[in-house]
Enzyme design. Sequence first.
Site, PDB file in Angstrom:
ATOM      1  N   GLU A   1     -96.456-124.939 -21.317  1.00 25.01           N
ATOM      2  CA  GLU A   1     -95.733-125.563 -22.445  1.00 25.01           C
ATOM      3  C   GLU A   1     -95.721-127.090 -22.361  1.00 25.01           C
ATOM      4  O   GLU A   1     -94.647-127.712 -22.440  1.00 25.01           O
ATOM      5  CB  GLU A   1     -94.292-125.024 -22.515  1.00 25.01           C
ATOM      6  CG  GLU A   1     -94.233-123.545 -22.819  1.00 25.01           C
ATOM      7  CD  GLU A   1     -92.839-123.011 -23.128  1.00 25.01           C
ATOM      8  OE1 GLU A   1     -91.848-123.722 -22.896  1.00 25.01           O
ATOM      9  OE2 GLU A   1     -92.755-121.860 -23.610  1.00 25.01           O
TER      10      GLU A   1
ATOM     11  N   GLU B   1     -96.054-115.501 -23.061  1.00 20.08           N
ATOM     12  CA  GLU B   1     -94.591-115.367 -23.043  1.00 20.08           C
ATOM     13  C   GLU B   1     -94.164-114.795 -24.379  1.00 20.08           C
ATOM     14  O   GLU B   1     -94.409-115.416 -25.422  1.00 20.08           O
ATOM     15  CB  GLU B   1     -93.892-116.711 -22.820  1.00 20.08           C
ATOM     16  CG  GLU B   1     -93.979-117.203 -21.391  1.00 20.08           C
ATOM     17  CD  GLU B   1     -93.135-118.453 -21.142  1.00 20.08           C
ATOM     18  OE1 GLU B   1     -92.057-118.594 -21.756  1.00 20.08           O
ATOM     19  OE2 GLU B   1     -93.573-119.285 -20.340  1.00 20.08           O
TER      20      GLU B   1
HETATM   21  O1  AHR Z   1     -89.348-117.583 -19.906  1.00 19.73           O
HETATM   22  C1  AHR Z   1     -88.356-118.567 -19.882  1.00 19.73           C
HETATM   23  C2  AHR Z   1     -88.898-119.948 -20.232  1.00 19.73           C
HETATM   24  O2  AHR Z   1     -89.285-119.976 -21.566  1.00 19.73           O
HETATM   25  C3  AHR Z   1     -90.128-120.393 -19.486  1.00 19.73           C
HETATM   26  O3  AHR Z   1     -89.847-120.977 -18.273  1.00 19.73           O
HETATM   27  C4  AHR Z   1     -90.718-121.400 -20.421  1.00 19.73           C
HETATM   28  O4  AHR Z   1     -92.116-121.488 -20.298  1.00 19.73           O
HETATM   29  C5  AHR Z   1     -90.267-120.964 -21.792  1.00 19.73           C
HETATM   30  O5  AHR Z   1     -89.735-121.996 -22.519  1.00 19.73           O
END
Ligand code: AHR
Length: 505
Positions: A176, A295
């Site tokens: 990210e 994610e």
């Molecule tokens: O999964 C939780 C968080 O969400 C992770 O660390 C990050 O990559 C995202 O913003």
Amino acid sequence: MTHIRKAEMVLEKDYRISEVDPRLYGSFVEHLGRAVYGGIYEPGHQTADKHGFREDVASLVKELQVPIVRYPGGNFVSGYNWEDGVGPKEQRPRRTELAWRTIETNEVGTNEFAQWAKKVGTDVMMAINLGSRGVDAARNFMEYCNHPGGSYYSDLRISHGVKEPHNFKLWCLGNEMDGPWQIGAKTAYEYGRLALESAKVMRGIDPSIELVACGSSGRGMPTFAEWEATVLDLTYDEVDYVSLHTYYGNRDNDTANFLARSLDMDQFIHSVIAICDYAKAKKRSKKDIHLSFDEWNVWFHSNEADRQIEPWSIAPPQLEDIYTLEDALLVGSMLISLLRRADRVKIACLAQLVNVIAPIMTETGGAAWRQTIFYPFMHASVFGRGVVLQPVVKSDKYDSKDFTDVPYLDSIAVLNEEKDELTVFAVNRNLEGGLDFDCHLRGFEDYKIVEHIVLTHDDLKATNTAAQPENVVPRANGNSRLEAGHIKSMLPKASWNVIRLSRNK
Ligand code: AHR
């Protein structure tokens, strides 16, 4: 007035979307909250093995059959020094961990995690730090992990008792990096350049690896689309995948709208494919960039509790969402969205695996249990291997606050040709009543129904807890039957359904 809605689907054996890449059923363990400490690892626990890994958690992870687990972050990785987590444990430093404002003890690091991954039968999807670090650390870490021996870092690994290289095949180039919250956040140009140069040295050490470039941290980011286009323009020839992340919540308790959020995921996937193909066209390239949805989940229940957490504690209960039935329904729909584009989404990671926005919960020193979202994920992972069929769906629809024309039926089917099995996954989004489901099967004349599994509950907010771990569980009590080549059923209101068929032997 009847609240029953209707939906029809046609499945033709030869109309196919794609083979499912098993890595679509990946997950994620970050050094965050109790994911590692008190989650997968708890030396004092009554089920701990000789390395400190909880057997009760390991056996639940095995039930999910996850083929890859992303590690060690997430936001954590952007401030992580991999060197802190290797070598004699008593010499490892305790660090202030700035992403989540905790103390990281470094008791678990790369070698321990690889050992755990072996134990549960999964591969590691490793991430490098492109926040506070860069090309040099990427090169050294790669040498430590994947080089057989005879060089400084590979020999260092051997001196740490790990003779064989880990040979991690899949690597994330940071996490990210577009997010202002990220340690060492960058512009698309800064990140693209750094990702490219890191990719070059990593591949220099091990040309067999696959690399994931960071896409946007969400579709709502102001730089979304432009970010992907710039990053891919710079890295196209060196990377294989671009990442997508998304989390949904039901903050205003509007369940009909919440359950429609997978339509947003569909749009997100569609847009990123378009950007990848734009980059391909611009470069006159023959290569496709695929998608790594590394994610995805529901995340909102724990937001308020997280604001109360004392900074600089060790493994506090962060991001501990307790999931409801309705969350499981959306997770089911999100899985269907991933399968629908299995031609381009090759990797996906449910974020995360244990305790932190996770399908598996534990009490430190106590029990481990399955959250509601465990079930759709497990069903998809276990039964959703094979070829995704291209369904033709005609469903009654509704409008919600943010979406129009939301089909009550969300469904996809996977054909496993090795096992001669066909599995239909279906969510009934109708909150008022059943869904009269008619699925016309073409080319499956010799198939019979094996079972129809249903996950539902009278209470949309029902959860599983340590005290009541089996409050929301799937039951093979669906009423599907085969009639003249059609599956006919009444899908219960607000339900996740798995209709399994197999060929008559
Ligand atoms: O999964 C939780 C968080 O969400 C992770 O660390 C990050 O990559 C995202 O913003």
